[in-house]
Scaffold this motif. Structure first.
Motif, PDB file in Angstrom:
ATOM      1  N   ARG A 196      -1.660  -3.753  -7.345  1.00  0.00           N
ATOM      2  CA  ARG A 196      -3.108  -3.904  -7.174  1.00  0.00           C
ATOM      3  C   ARG A 196      -3.528  -5.364  -7.341  1.00  0.00           C
TER       4      ARG A 196
ATOM      5  N   GLU B 265     -11.419  -1.542  -1.445  1.00  0.00           N
ATOM      6  CA  GLU B 265     -10.691  -0.865  -2.524  1.00  0.00           C
ATOM      7  C   GLU B 265     -10.135  -1.870  -3.522  1.00  0.00           C
TER       8      GLU B 265
ATOM      9  N   LEU C 296      -9.483  -0.908   2.539  1.00  0.00           N
ATOM     10  CA  LEU C 296      -8.592  -1.438   1.502  1.00  0.00           C
ATOM     11  C   LEU C 296      -9.096  -2.771   0.964  1.00  0.00           C
TER      12      LEU C 296
ATOM     13  N   PRO D  31      -7.676   5.944  -0.234  1.00  0.00           N
ATOM     14  CA  PRO D  31      -8.369   4.891  -1.000  1.00  0.00           C
ATOM     15  C   PRO D  31      -9.619   5.487  -1.640  1.00  0.00           C
TER      16      PRO D  31
ATOM     17  N   TRP E  75     -13.008   3.602  -2.047  1.00  0.00           N
ATOM     18  CA  TRP E  75     -13.632   3.360  -0.747  1.00  0.00           C
ATOM     19  C   TRP E  75     -14.286   4.630  -0.212  1.00  0.00           C
TER      20      TRP E  75
ATOM     21  N   TRP F  91       0.840  -1.201   0.000  1.00  0.00           N
ATOM     22  CA  TRP F  91       0.000   0.000   0.000  1.00  0.00           C
ATOM     23  C   TRP F  91       0.873   1.248   0.000  1.00  0.00           C
TER      24      TRP F  91
END
Length: 1576
Positions: free
Chosen positions: A467, A562, A559, A603, A606, A431
């Protein structure tokens, strides 16, 4: 006394009296109190007892220590004025009588009084579990005692308030830690401390509460910890507070002189005597280190209770109040108990006051400490409470407690760092790496040998790889459990679970022995003179990694969404519901992490979906007022927010909060219209100038980014300034000024308030006049520094940035604590000042906000656009926002409409003026015509000025309207005003030229008419002579024609045409004027024959270059400039030549103006010789074209041509005269006079109609603004797939656009018979006018018909001309020729005229229907629609200095040029110097990189792209809105790479492989995104 049956009744009576009956039990919620209502801002007077709970709660939530004093009402409010008017003597007498009546009256005089303890007990009984916690926290901050055991219903029923007290966290410094400057922070219920209970017997005259206050307030002057009879309301009889046990803690500061006791102690106080609260007494005795029993004597029942307890010697103290005249029997009862129990006694001598006795009591307490008495935590009292039959408030949340333990279970067996890595993996290194990649994508600092676009593609691939890795993670055990319990529908259970999570995690942190060590190491490093920056960064990271709170779980949940992580047990559907859960939490008052400060990332998916879910849940009613507090770390920012709004942002000193959190507070219905919002959003951020970050290189940049981001989101920004540290204050001011400056440049105008904390309230305003002046000077200084950093030189003061008033936007707030913490209460002055600030702030927002309302969807757009922009080094040049773009596009569309209305109004006037000049009396001389034209010019200028004023007023009105987001484009207003002035000047110039040209044509017409009259007379005489000569002969038609032909040839051979103007001489004269005062006379000496110039292509020579440019500027570059100018101007000349009009000097003026305008758009690498030669070249081309045009005009309109036009008519008249037959002169008049006039009328009107038709059609969006035009023309180019079209568009944009518009018009007009419809519309309009004119012209004086004579025909035609003078022009010469030898009288002529007119209508309709040549029609029009549409969409004509993309800004006089989509620079012919390959890099990439460019503007020196504004200050080149936005030109370069290289004589570009995978469908979507086109 027996109260078992009475207590419940008294309880409900108390609720009813206080107006709380509907809230019992536990129905009063925290959220209902946090809601912004009118009574939360304006504290009304307490007029009834029912107002007391609200008044108490409002003051308590402001942390106002006076809140307990609001429990009494005045009995004489209504008679204040009357009593004041009475004399003082009677006033005293009345007061004495009132005092006496208190004893004698039988009325209940306490109806308006409530004991504060009853109020507190009632509120705790009515509050839900979470409000109870908040009440306890606030009371503890005020240094009030808080409920430990809460009675309800009867004294035998009590609840241990363990849950209610769990949120109280205290800091203290035991004296054994004072030397190490350490401190202890702990939840108060977990603190193992000596516990002292204070109780009393029934007969006790000494107030234990008063004594306790003295014991605990030594040196702090705080005597109101426990309510007692000496306090306001304390003497009022208690109704429901008997059996209440309160607790309070003494906490040491670590300073011997200040501390009463060396370590923390707890003190419990039982209300009422022990006989009435036996369960409470037994509980207290068992858990206490010592119990102090206050008494005067001991009765038998009490003796039995006292002797029943165990371990009396060490734990029981009898506190005897010895009074004068004490009954011996009373003393003996005490002695008996002492002897029997062997307990210790403390006696208060009658001579001792309470303060002196308190000292003795302190000594006894100290003795128990030294003797090693037991310690206890409130948490550990639970079992004993249950054993004694007391209830525990936590019993309702045991399941949630267990769930929290299950969720945090893994922490026990491993370090927090390891737990986070295993159970919360998504917020780990991946991240953070993703965040770093996104920032690098914006700054491109690490790009070394690899090409930029290839590097960007590499970064995008790396991002996608991360990702993908993130999405492959499976849900961990901890997160499965967390999400499962959080997703339960029962909101109360969810709240309990979250609270337990918070408590458990806090407990784990407190038990971590490594945290204090890390803190101390970091502090030591920061305090060193020579700091190890690397070590500081490592320690800071270690400290961050060691923290774990519910925010980390929430971040992980975000996350998971996300990256859409699922597991076999968790479906995608369950994951999709997470934003809804988070939205409910936001509505319930839980904060949401907006910016992850650990990774410096948001994010976005989100946050967006959570906020949109919230927007849905409130039915779209989500108007927001956003408030942010910024300031140095640990200066009271969060405390300020908490005090203002009653919220609970963390304020513990051990925390290391990073990033930003937002919290939503509902606005009550009674305040929504006032504040113009539904929610107030509070944004709490990490502190600026953090000691943990201050040593790092990018600390200023980090603070700047954070400040810019949150201030950009805010409607109100509160800057918390610490006046104690001048250097620190200046740093904060610079950061704030920098952020506000950036907001000004992007159109955002938050309200700014500066708060100065720890300023003494008394006379602060008066004493700080000099400080305020100095503060303003500092603020201005910091603003100038920030402006210099942002390259905005015109900003000199903070007031240039914001509407700021040092008197109304500055607030002095006293210190938070009244005394020395941790025993100091909150300063009442602090809470009152904060409340006043809040009240004024919200009032200001009510006044200032107007229509600047943002709802959640707009708020989301701001989040995204601000966050993207702050990631770039140059925020102002990087900021792009769809709200701004939409508002700007809407204004551009509106401006285009107003511009066309302006032009159309002037065109309409101009048409009438031209007709008036053309139809001027044929007898008028040249002077009269000149006077008429001058009057028309004056009239036109006046008309233009009126329209200019009207258009400017429309702009002003637009900005004053209720249209949303106009404040964001305020900076463009001046540009549009200036563009209106520019438009007016352009139209003035055009009107002047048109009037001059019309005069020229009218003069020519008059000259021609005079000649034609002479020739016509000769011809007509000869025709009549020929008729006479042939009268007696019998000749055939062929013989008659031969005789006529010989006569015609003879009579016309001497007809001379009008003189041809010396066009070349006139053009040279205009060329001289264009170089007036520029010292070029010698260049005119050897011009030669102008007509021979420009026949060959223009060639640039070395002598054309300025001296300093000859080294590095290639002739090829200047040749390209010359060719482009000549191509565009040649097109102008050709277009003019097609108009079939006569030459006028204004045409050359316009041509030279166009050349000058082209020169202005480019940097002047050339000298005046180049400029002269280009103009001369163009003049040579123009001289030939204009001369051809002039000769053709003379040829078409000269005497010989005009006579030839009528030859057939004269022959026909001759034959009819010879045969003595009649002719249809009325039909001839209609065909030769009316028809041309009608066609001219239609052509004069058709241009405007075509423009209107295009703008009203289904494709009107194509011309609604320059931006939409670009979108459509690029889309059309893509679909055509024609390489030459791309080359023409790039290299000759103006010509391409003009051709495209013509083709577009022809295409649109050919659909649905549009040509026919428009022409026929005007035909249907003019034919009735002609018919009406004939009818009116047929009448003479007295409305009688004209006489039926030949002479009346002349009068009829004269009348027709008069009635149609404002509509059409009928040629006088044509009329006279047509009427030659008319035989008809007036009445038959009129009848025939009407018949012929109807035939004309049918004839023209047929012609319109069969006409197919649209190009010819366009060329005939006096107002060219293609030119008007071109002006609408072409704009200023400037092109990007790097990629040559055209400017799309609205108006012509905008301050900055911009374009939605830039191109790879190779398409603008840029190539790499060494390899000669076309440059594939986009300028939107380059200007944010470390690369440099070199061109003629930099004089051959390399210059940083990111500082391009030095050479091109009027160009704004922000980054692409998205990666996909630039797909268009990437795709084009890939498709035609080799052909562009061949065209530009270069090598093909090295395009990244990723570009080759772009599809046409992706290109079209990217194009929509770039131009913000949602639907087509």
């Amino acid at each position: 006394m027996d109260t078992d049956g009475q207590q419940p009744a008294e309880l409900f009576d108390c609720f009813s009296k206080l107006g709380l009956e509907n809230f019992y039990p536990n129905k009063l919620t925290l959220q209902s109190l946090l809601e912004i209502k009118r009574n939360s801002l304006n504290e009304a007077d307490v007029k009834s007892v029912k107002d007391l709970p609200n008044s108490f709660l409002r003051k308590l939530f402001k942390i106002n220590a006076d809140c307990r004093e609001c429990t009494q009402l005045s009995n004489n409010d209504d008679n204040d004025e009357e009593n004041y008017l009475k004399d003082s003597e009677s006033d005293e007498e009345n007061n004495d009588l009132k005092d006496f009546s208190k004893f004698s009256s039988t009325d209940d005089s306490t109806e308006n009084e409530v004991n504060p303890l009853d109020l507190i007990v009632a509120l705790f009984l009515c509050a839900d579990s979470f409000l109870q916690q908040e009440l306890a926290v606030k009371m503890s901050m005020c240094q009030f005692s808080v409920p430990l055991l809460l009675p309800h219903g009867s004294n035998s029923q009590s609840t241990l308030m363990l849950w209610a007290l769990r949120d109280i966290v205290k800091e203290w410094c035991p004296q054994d830690l004072s030397e190490s400057t350490g401190f202890v922070e702990n939840s108060i219920v977990k603190a193992n401390v000596p516990f002292y209970s204070f109780v009393r017997l029934k007969n006790c005259s000494l107030s234990k509460s008063q004594v306790l206050n003295h014991v605990l307030s030594h040196g702090q002057h705080n005597n109101s910890i426990f309510i007692n009879k000496e306090m306001k309301g304390g003497a009022t009889t208690k109704k429901i507070a008997y059996g209440l046990v309160e607790v309070f803690w003494f906490l040491p500061t670590g300073t011997k002189n200040l501390d009463i006791f060396p370590e923390p102690l707890a003190f419990a106080n039982l209300r009422g005597d022990i006989c009435e609260s036996l369960a409470q007494f037994k509980f207290l005795f068992e858990v206490s280190t010592a119990t102090f029993v206050f008494l005067d004597k001991v009765e038998k029942e009490e003796q039995a209770i006292l002797t029943s307890v165990q371990d009396v010697r060490s734990k029981l103290f009898l506190v005897v109040n010895r009074k004068k005249g004490n009954d011996k029997e009373d003393m003996m009862s005490v002695k008996t108990v002492v002897d029997k129990m062997n307990c210790r006694v403390k006696s208060k001598d009658p001579k001792e006051n309470v303060a002196e006795f308190s000292e003795k009591l302190c000594g006894s307490i100290r003795e128990t400490l030294t003797s090693g008495g037991n310690t206890v935590s409130i948490e550990n009292m639970l079992d004993k409470a249950v054993k004694l039959g007391l209830s525990v408030d936590e019993s309702t949340s045991y399941d949630q407690k267990k769930a929290a333990e299950e969720t945090t279970n893994g922490i026990r067996v491993r370090k927090i760092v390891d737990f986070k890595n295993q159970q919360l993996p998504l917020q780990g290194e991946n991240w953070k790496s993703l965040s770093e990649l996104e920032i690098e994508e914006c700054r491109l600092k690490k790009c070394l040998d690899i090409r930029l676009e290839e590097y960007k593609c590499h970064l995008q691939a790396e991002k996608q790889k991360i990702r993908n890795e993130q999405s492959k993670y499976k849900l961990t055990t901890a997160m499965k459990c967390f999400i499962e319990h959080l997703s339960k529908r029962d909101r109360e259970k969810r709240h309990f679970f979250l609270k337990w999570m918070k408590l458990k995690l806090h407990a784990h942190l407190q038990s971590d022995s490594q945290l204090p060590l890390l803190h101390n190491k970091l502090k030591d490093q920061c305090n060193k003179d020579k700091k190890d920056v690397k070590l500081i960064a490592e320690l800071e990271q270690a400290l961050l990694d060691s923290f774990l709170g519910t925010e980390h779980y929430m971040r992980e949940m975000g996350l998971i969404y996300e990256f859409s992580v699922t597991s076999s047990e968790t479906t995608a559907d369950e994951i999709s519901r997470l934003p809804g859960v988070a939205a409910e939490m936001l509505l319930d008052g839980h904060p949401l992490e907006l910016l992850d400060g650990d990774a410096s990332n948001i994010p976005e998916r989100w946050v967006t979906d959570v906020l949109m879910e919230l927007h849905k849940k409130v039915g779209g009613k989500s108007r927001l007022l956003v408030l942010t507090v910024l300031g140095v770390q640990s200066t009271g920012k969060s405390t300020l927010l908490n005090t203002m709004f009653g919220v609970q942002f963390p304020v513990s000193s051990g925390r290391c909060t990073r990033g930003a959190y937002m919290l939503f507070i509902r606005v009550g219905e009674d305040m929504q219209s006032d504040l113009n919002c539904d929610f107030i959003v509070l944004i709490d951020t990490e502190g600026l100038k953090s000691p943990l970050l201050a040593q790092l290189e990018d600390s200023y940049e980090h603070d700047n980014q954070l400040a810019t981001f949150v201030i950009g989101l805010s409607d109100v920004a509160v800057i918390n300034v610490a006046m104690e540290n001048l250097a620190e204050m200046k740093d904060v001011l610079q950061i704030a000024a920098h952020a506000f400056l950036r907001m000004k440049e992007i159109g955002k105008k938050p309200v700014c308030h500066f708060v100065h904390q720890n300023v003494a309230a008394v006379s602060a305003h008066a004493r700080t006049i000099m400080e305020r002046r100095r503060f303003v000077d500092d603020l201005n200084e910091m603003t100038q520094i920030a402006a210099e950093m942002e390259n905005i030189p015109h900003i000199e003061a903070f007031t240039d940035v914001l509407d700021y008033d040092v008197e109304t936007n500055n607030w002095n707030i006293p210190g938070l604590w009244h005394g020395t913490p941790p025993m100091a209460p909150v300063n009442t002055g602090y809470s009152e000042a904060v409340a006043d600030f809040k009240k004024n702030l919200l009032k200001t927002m009510k006044r200032d906000r107007n229509n600047e309302i943002s709802q959640i969807p707009e708020f989301i757009i701001w989040i995204k656009s601000l966050w993207k922009a702050v990631k770039y080094e140059n925020f102002i040049f990087s900021f792009r926002n769809t709200l701004v773009a939409n508002a700007y596009d809407n204004l551009c569309q509106q401006f285009c409409e107003w511009e066309w209305e302006f032009r159309k109004e002037i065109f309409s006037w101009q048409k009438t003026a031209q007709l008036e000049i053309s139809n001027a009396d044929t007898e008028s001389d040249l002077q009269q015509l000149n006077e008429l034209v001058e009057s028309k010019k004056s009239e036109g200028l006046e008309k233009i000025t009126d329209q200019e004023t009207l258009m400017k007023q429309k702009i002003e009105n637009y900005y004053k309207s209720n249209i949303r987001h106009l404040h964001l484009i305020e900076k463009y207003k001046t540009g549009f005003i200036n563009s209106t002035s520019c438009l007016a000047n352009e139209i003035r110039h055009s009107v002047k030229n048109k009037m001059d040209q019309t005069l020229h044509l009218r003069t020519f017409s008059k000259e021609l008419q005079d000649k034609m009259s002479k020739y016509r007379t000769v011809i007509e005489d000869q025709v009549m002579k020929l008729v006479s000569d042939c009268k007696e002969s019998k000749l055939s038609d062929e013989e008659l024609r031969e005789k006529f032909e010989r006569m015609w040839t003879k009579e016309t051979e001497n007809v001379t045409d009008l003189k041809v103007q010396n066009i070349c001489e006139n053009i040279i004269m205009q060329l001289r004027k264009s170089f007036l005062n520029r010292k070029v006379n010698e260049l005119f000496e050897n011009i030669g024959d102008l007509k021979e110039i420009g026949k060959r292509g223009f060639e640039v020579r070395t002598e054309h270059l300025k001296g300093i440019y000859t080294i590095f500027l290639k002739k090829k570059d200047l040749q390209e400039i010359a060719d482009n100018i000549i191509d565009a101007c040649s097109r102008f000349v050709v277009d003019v030549a097609k108009t079939n009009t006569d030459y006028h000097e204004s045409l050359t003026k316009d041509l030279l103006d166009k050349v000058d305008e082209s020169f202005k758009k480019r940097t002047r690498y050339w000298n005046i010789k180049f400029e002269f030669d280009v103009k001369l070249h163009m003049c040579g081309i123009a001289s030939r074209e204009f001369l051809k045009m002039h000769k053709k005009f003379l040829s078409d309109n000269g005497p010989r041509a005009q006579l030839e036009k009528f030859k057939t008519q004269y022959l026909s008249d001759f034959l009819h005269l010879f045969k003595m037959t009649s002719t249809d002169k009325a039909g001839d008049f209609v065909q030769f006079c009316i028809k041309p006039a009608v066609e001219d009328y239609i052509n004069r009107s058709l241009g405007i109609d075509i423009v209107d038709e295009i703008l009203r059609s289904s494709s009107s969006a194509e011309f609604s603004s320059r931006s939409f035009f670009q979108y459509n023309i690029l889309k059309d180019l893509l679909l055509k797939e024609d390489f030459r079209s791309f080359v023409k568009y790039i290299s000759n944009y103006e010509i391409y656009v003009k051709d495209w518009i013509v083709q577009h018009i022809l295409h649109k007009m050919s659909q649905n018979n549009t040509w026919y419809k428009l022409k026929n519309k005007h035909l249907q309009r003019i034919i009735p006018k002609v018919s009406l004119a004939i009818a009116e012209a047929s009448k003479g004086e007295g409305d009688r018909m004209l006489a039926d004579t030949k002479e009346s025909v002349t009068e009829l035609i004269k009348n027709i001309r008069k009635y149609l003078i404002r509509d059409i022009t009928i040629s006088v010469e044509t009329e006279k020729t047509t009427m030659f030898q008319i035989q008809s009288t007036c009445h038959p002529f009129i009848i025939s005229l009407k018949t012929s007119l109807n035939k004309l209508k049918t004839q023209l309709e047929d012609e319109f229907s069969n006409s197919e040549d649209g190009t010819e029609t366009l060329n005939k029009l006096s107002i060219r629609p293609q030119h008007e549409l071109f002006k609408r969409v072409f704009g200023c004509g400037q092109q990007c200095p790097f990629c040559k993309v055209p400017c799309e800004a609205g108006g012509k006089e905008h301050e900055q040029h911009h374009a939605a989509v830039h191109r790879p620079q190779g398409l603008g012919e840029y190539r790499y110097v060494d390899s000669k390959k076309l440059c594939e890099t986009l300028c939107t990439t380059d200007v944010h990189s470390e690369r440099k460019f070199i061109n003629t503007d930099t004089q051959g020196e390399f210059h940083p792209y990111k500082d391009y504004a030095k050479y091109y200050p009027d160009w704004h080149i922000p980054p692409d809105r998205t990666i996909q936005a630039s797909d268009y030109w990437k795709y084009v370069l890939v498709q035609y790479n080799d052909r562009f290289a061949e065209e530009y004589k270069a090598k093909p570009a090295d395009v990244p492989d990723a570009w080759r995978r772009i599809t046409k469908e992706q290109v079209l979507e990217g194009l929509k995104d770039a131009f913000n086109v949602n639907n087509e």
